[in-house]
Design a protein around this motif. Structure first.
Motif, PDB file in Angstrom:
ATOM      1  N   LYS A  26       4.026   3.441  -3.507  1.00  0.00           N
ATOM      2  CA  LYS A  26       4.605   3.710  -4.825  1.00  0.00           C
ATOM      3  C   LYS A  26       3.932   2.940  -5.957  1.00  0.00           C
ATOM      4  O   LYS A  26       4.005   3.341  -7.119  1.00  0.00           O
ATOM      5  CB  LYS A  26       6.119   3.455  -4.817  1.00  0.00           C
ATOM      6  N   LYS A  27       3.232   1.850  -5.638  1.00  0.00           N
ATOM      7  CA  LYS A  27       2.570   1.084  -6.695  1.00  0.00           C
ATOM      8  C   LYS A  27       1.433   1.871  -7.358  1.00  0.00           C
ATOM      9  O   LYS A  27       0.979   1.499  -8.445  1.00  0.00           O
ATOM     10  CB  LYS A  27       2.065  -0.265  -6.179  1.00  0.00           C
ATOM     11  N   VAL A 239      -3.093  -0.427  -2.809  1.00  0.00           N
ATOM     12  CA  VAL A 239      -1.918  -0.616  -1.950  1.00  0.00           C
ATOM     13  C   VAL A 239      -2.128  -1.765  -0.967  1.00  0.00           C
ATOM     14  O   VAL A 239      -1.170  -2.297  -0.402  1.00  0.00           O
ATOM     15  CB  VAL A 239      -1.544   0.677  -1.180  1.00  0.00           C
TER      16      VAL A 239
END
Length: 276
Positions: A26-27, A239
Motif C-alpha cells: 500500500k505504500k 516496498v
C-alpha cells in the motif's frame, strides 16, 4: 558511457488499473511521476532511465511517450501492444515513428497458461518486432523459465532481456532449479538480463545483501557483464528498500570487476541493447 537505470516505472495510481498493488504494497498506492525520480537519479549519479510499462494498454505506451517528451532523462520507453492482434504490424509501424520507443513487454508472469509465449499468435507478433529492431522484455517467474527457454529458440535474431532475473524464490533461499534454467537461457547469446527486482523477491524486512549473493553470482557467470544491466524497479522496490539501497546491492557486488565491466553493467549494456 552513460549510467543508466534500465528498469523503472511511472504511474498515476488507479485502483482498478493497478490492482496488482495489494494491501501489503500500500505504500506505493500513489502517483509516481518523473518529478519524483529526477532528484533521486541525480543524487545517485545516474544519467538516465528506461521507463517500462506497468499497465497492458496502448494508453500506457502513449503515457510514457508523453512523459519522455517532457523529461530528457527518460532515454527510452518499453511499452505495450497486443502482440496477438491481427493488426500488430500496423501498431508496431505506428510506434516506430516514436524514436523513444525501444521495445515492448507483456506481463507473462500473470498468464496462467504455462505455454503462453509458445502460442502461434504470440510468436507471430514477436516475429514482427524484428522489422523495426524493437526489443522484447521477458517478464516471468522462475517456474516459467522452461517456457522461456523453449520460446527464445524460435527467435535467434531477436533482442531479448530477462527482467528481474526471472524472479527466483529468494525468500525461501531456493535456487537449484532456477540456477540450472538460467544457465540454459543464457546460452542464447541474444538474451540479456536485468539486475533488477531482486530486493522484492526476498524478505521485505530485515534483508541482508548476502541474501542475494548466489543469485547475482549466477547471472554474472551465466551472462557476463556484456549482457547484464542495472535496473532499480523503482517505485516497486520501495516496498522493501530505498533506491540507494537497491543501487548499493549491485554496485557493491560488482566492485571487484574491472572498471570497464562495471561501466557496462551500470549503463553500457543498456545503451547498446536499447540503442539509447
Amino acid at each position: 558511457m552513460m549510467k543508466i537505470d534500465s528498469h523503472q516505472h511511472f504511474w498515476q495510481y488507479d485502483p482498478s488499473k493497478h490492482e496488482w498493488i495489494n494491501d501489503e504494497m500500500k505504500k506505493i498506492r500513489k502517483d509516481f511521476l518523473p518529478e519524483d525520480l529526477a532528484s533521486i537519479l541525480k543524487q545517485s549519479g545516474i544519467d538516465g532511465c528506461v521507463a517500462v510499462q506497468a499497465d497492458q494498454s496502448e494508453a500506457e505506451t502513449d503515457f510514457l511517450i508523453e512523459l519522455a517528451s517532457k523529461n530528457d532523462f527518460i532515454k527510452g520507453v518499453v511499452g505495450w501492444v497486443d502482440l496477438m492482434a491481427d493488426d500488430v504490424y500496423d501498431r508496431l509501424e505506428y510506434y516506430s515513428e516514436f524514436k523513444i520507443v525501444k521495445g515492448f513487454r507483456h506481463v507473462v508472469q500473470g498468464e496462467l497458461d504455462p505455454e503462453f509465449m509458445l502460442r502461434p499468435k504470440f510468436k507471430a507478433g514477436i516475429t514482427e518486432l524484428g522489422a523495426y529492431d524493437f526489443t522484447y522484455d521477458i517478464l516471468i517467474y522462475h517456474y516459467q523459465l522452461d517456457q522461456a527457454i523453449r520460446f527464445v529458440k524460435f527467435f535467434p535474431e531477436q533482442k531479448f532481456v530477462l527482467d528481474h532475473i526471472a524472479k527466483p524464490d529468494i525468500k525461501s533461499g531456493e535456487y537449484g532449479t532456477w540456477q540450472t534454467d538460467i544457465k540454459k537461457l543464457a546460452l542464447h547469446q541474444n538474451v540479456y538480463c536485468k539486475l533488477s527486482g531482486i530486493i522484492t523477491e526476498g524478505e521485505w524486512e530485515g534483508w541482508k545483501p548476502a541474501d542475494f549473493k548466489v543469485y547475482l553470482e549466477t547471472v554474472l557467470k551465466a551472462f557476463g557483464p556484456e549482457r547484464l544491466m542495472f535496473g532499480s524497479d523503482w517505485p516497486v522496490c520501495l516496498v522493501a528498500g530505498q533506491y540507494e539501497e537497491v543501487l548499493g546491492i549491485v554496485t557493491d557486488f560488482i566492485g571487484n570487476l574491472t572498471p570497464l565491466e562495471q561501466k557496462k553493467i551500470m549503463g553500457g549494456t543498456a545503451q547498446k541493447f536499447y540503442n539509447l
